[in-house]
Design a protein around this motif. Structure first.
Motif, PDB file in Angstrom:
ATOM      1  N   ARG A  50      24.592 -54.794  40.702  1.00  0.00           N
ATOM      2  CA  ARG A  50      25.212 -55.218  39.652  1.00  0.00           C
ATOM      3  C   ARG A  50      24.488 -54.428  39.018  1.00  0.00           C
ATOM      4  O   ARG A  50      24.496 -53.923  37.581  1.00  0.00           O
ATOM      5  N   ASP A  51      23.389 -53.507  38.807  1.00  0.00           N
ATOM      6  CA  ASP A  51      22.812 -53.240  38.489  1.00  0.00           C
ATOM      7  C   ASP A  51      23.705 -51.482  37.861  1.00  0.00           C
ATOM      8  O   ASP A  51      23.203 -51.038  36.326  1.00  0.00           O
ATOM      9  N   GLY A  52      24.202 -51.306  38.811  1.00  0.00           N
ATOM     10  CA  GLY A  52      24.959 -50.015  38.678  1.00  0.00           C
ATOM     11  C   GLY A  52      24.293 -48.401  38.772  1.00  0.00           C
ATOM     12  O   GLY A  52      22.823 -48.760  39.884  1.00  0.00           O
ATOM     13  N   GLU A  53      23.941 -47.551  38.392  1.00  0.00           N
ATOM     14  CA  GLU A  53      23.489 -46.350  37.817  1.00  0.00           C
ATOM     15  C   GLU A  53      23.272 -45.094  36.869  1.00  0.00           C
ATOM     16  O   GLU A  53      24.295 -45.353  36.027  1.00  0.00           O
ATOM     17  N   GLN A  54      22.245 -44.451  36.875  1.00  0.00           N
ATOM     18  CA  GLN A  54      21.400 -43.856  35.835  1.00  0.00           C
ATOM     19  C   GLN A  54      21.496 -42.211  35.830  1.00  0.00           C
ATOM     20  O   GLN A  54      21.014 -42.327  36.766  1.00  0.00           O
ATOM     21  N   ILE A  55      22.033 -41.797  34.900  1.00  0.00           N
ATOM     22  CA  ILE A  55      21.537 -40.310  35.351  1.00  0.00           C
ATOM     23  C   ILE A  55      21.272 -39.792  33.816  1.00  0.00           C
ATOM     24  O   ILE A  55      21.784 -40.341  32.587  1.00  0.00           O
ATOM     25  N   ILE A  56      20.124 -38.905  33.994  1.00  0.00           N
ATOM     26  CA  ILE A  56      20.108 -38.109  32.953  1.00  0.00           C
ATOM     27  C   ILE A  56      20.771 -36.699  33.079  1.00  0.00           C
ATOM     28  O   ILE A  56      20.971 -35.798  34.204  1.00  0.00           O
ATOM     29  N   VAL A  57      21.228 -36.532  32.500  1.00  0.00           N
ATOM     30  CA  VAL A  57      21.827 -35.290  31.947  1.00  0.00           C
ATOM     31  C   VAL A  57      21.577 -34.106  31.046  1.00  0.00           C
ATOM     32  O   VAL A  57      21.409 -34.383  30.151  1.00  0.00           O
ATOM     33  N   GLU A  58      21.005 -32.995  31.402  1.00  0.00           N
ATOM     34  CA  GLU A  58      20.532 -31.954  31.006  1.00  0.00           C
ATOM     35  C   GLU A  58      21.043 -30.921  30.828  1.00  0.00           C
ATOM     36  O   GLU A  58      22.280 -30.195  31.676  1.00  0.00           O
ATOM     37  N   ILE A  59      22.321 -30.521  29.659  1.00  0.00           N
ATOM     38  CA  ILE A  59      23.181 -29.463  29.488  1.00  0.00           C
ATOM     39  C   ILE A  59      22.662 -27.875  29.212  1.00  0.00           C
ATOM     40  O   ILE A  59      21.688 -27.597  28.060  1.00  0.00           O
ATOM     41  N   LYS A  60      22.919 -26.864  29.046  1.00  0.00           N
ATOM     42  CA  LYS A  60      22.370 -25.402  30.037  1.00  0.00           C
ATOM     43  C   LYS A  60      23.770 -24.661  29.553  1.00  0.00           C
ATOM     44  O   LYS A  60      24.806 -24.321  30.437  1.00  0.00           O
ATOM     45  N   SER A  61      23.388 -23.494  28.235  1.00  0.00           N
ATOM     46  CA  SER A  61      24.468 -22.890  27.930  1.00  0.00           C
ATOM     47  C   SER A  61      24.462 -21.722  29.331  1.00  0.00           C
ATOM     48  O   SER A  61      26.058 -21.478  28.725  1.00  0.00           O
ATOM     49  N   PHE A  62      23.544 -21.063  28.959  1.00  0.00           N
ATOM     50  CA  PHE A  62      23.417 -19.907  29.154  1.00  0.00           C
ATOM     51  C   PHE A  62      24.521 -18.887  28.847  1.00  0.00           C
ATOM     52  O   PHE A  62      25.721 -17.751  29.618  1.00  0.00           O
ATOM     53  N   LEU A  63      23.527 -18.473  27.305  1.00  0.00           N
ATOM     54  CA  LEU A  63      24.415 -17.606  26.218  1.00  0.00           C
ATOM     55  C   LEU A  63      24.162 -16.558  25.769  1.00  0.00           C
ATOM     56  O   LEU A  63      24.680 -15.575  25.080  1.00  0.00           O
ATOM     57  N   SER A  64      22.510 -16.367  26.237  1.00  0.00           N
ATOM     58  CA  SER A  64      21.747 -15.675  25.718  1.00  0.00           C
ATOM     59  C   SER A  64      21.965 -14.101  26.440  1.00  0.00           C
ATOM     60  O   SER A  64      22.345 -14.180  27.569  1.00  0.00           O
ATOM     61  N   ARG A  65      21.477 -13.333  26.361  1.00  0.00           N
ATOM     62  CA  ARG A  65      21.603 -11.855  27.005  1.00  0.00           C
ATOM     63  C   ARG A  65      21.108 -11.903  28.197  1.00  0.00           C
ATOM     64  O   ARG A  65      21.288 -10.910  28.655  1.00  0.00           O
ATOM     65  N   SER A  66      20.299 -12.461  28.615  1.00  0.00           N
ATOM     66  CA  SER A  66      19.600 -12.840  30.232  1.00  0.00           C
ATOM     67  C   SER A  66      19.355 -14.407  30.529  1.00  0.00           C
ATOM     68  O   SER A  66      18.706 -14.867  30.210  1.00  0.00           O
ATOM     69  N   GLN A  67      20.065 -14.119  31.368  1.00  0.00           N
ATOM     70  CA  GLN A  67      21.251 -15.659  31.979  1.00  0.00           C
ATOM     71  C   GLN A  67      19.825 -15.782  33.160  1.00  0.00           C
ATOM     72  O   GLN A  67      19.627 -16.838  32.731  1.00  0.00           O
TER      73      GLN A  67
END
Length: 138
Positions: A50-67
């Motif tokens: 009934r309550d369902g599922e909750q997630i938190i998402v942190e997005i990262k691009s990894f676009l700098s010169r140092s992965q």
């Protein structure tokens, strides 16, 4: 409030396509004197629950010169968020969202896999061009 990651909208659209409802963009993590911002809070109602599922998402691009530097920063942020969420939103999971290309090139390395596994980092891998989830890694 922090700026949105380069791939924010692509990941958000991929989650929506996968049946998630975005309920906060960003999601404020407030604990005692700290106020931090995770990229997304999403919910999905599962027929058996009934309550369902909750997630938190942190997005990262990894676009700098140092992965590696990007990875170190993402790892630290993930651990801080996960620790606080255990107390303010128990039962939720936090995922690190990354593009399929960075997953195949950087996260495929044995040393990176080891760090991810040892720290129990949950990943959601997204095809950023198609805005589709490729894989959930728990």
């Amino acid at each position: 409030m922090p700026a949105k990651d380069t791939y924010h909208d692509a990941v958000k659209n991929a989650l929506i396509k996968d049946g998630w409802t975005i309920t906060a963009d960003p999601y404020t993590i407030k604990y005692e004197e700290l106020q931090l911002f995770a990229d997304l809070l999403a919910e999905r109602v599962v027929e058996a629950q009934r309550d369902g599922e909750q997630i938190i998402v942190e997005i990262k691009s990894f676009l700098s010169r140092s992965q590696m530097r990007d990875f170190e920063s993402a790892l630290g942020q993930y651990i801080v968020y996960r620790t606080l969420l255990k107390y303010i939103l128990p039962g939720s999971k936090i995922y690190l969202a990354i593009g399929q290309d960075i997953y195949q090139s950087f996260f495929a390395q044995k040393a990176i896999k080891l760090v991810v596994e040892e720290n129990n980092i949950l990943l959601v891998v997204v095809n950023l061009n198609k805005e589709e989830i490729v894989q959930w890694i728990s």
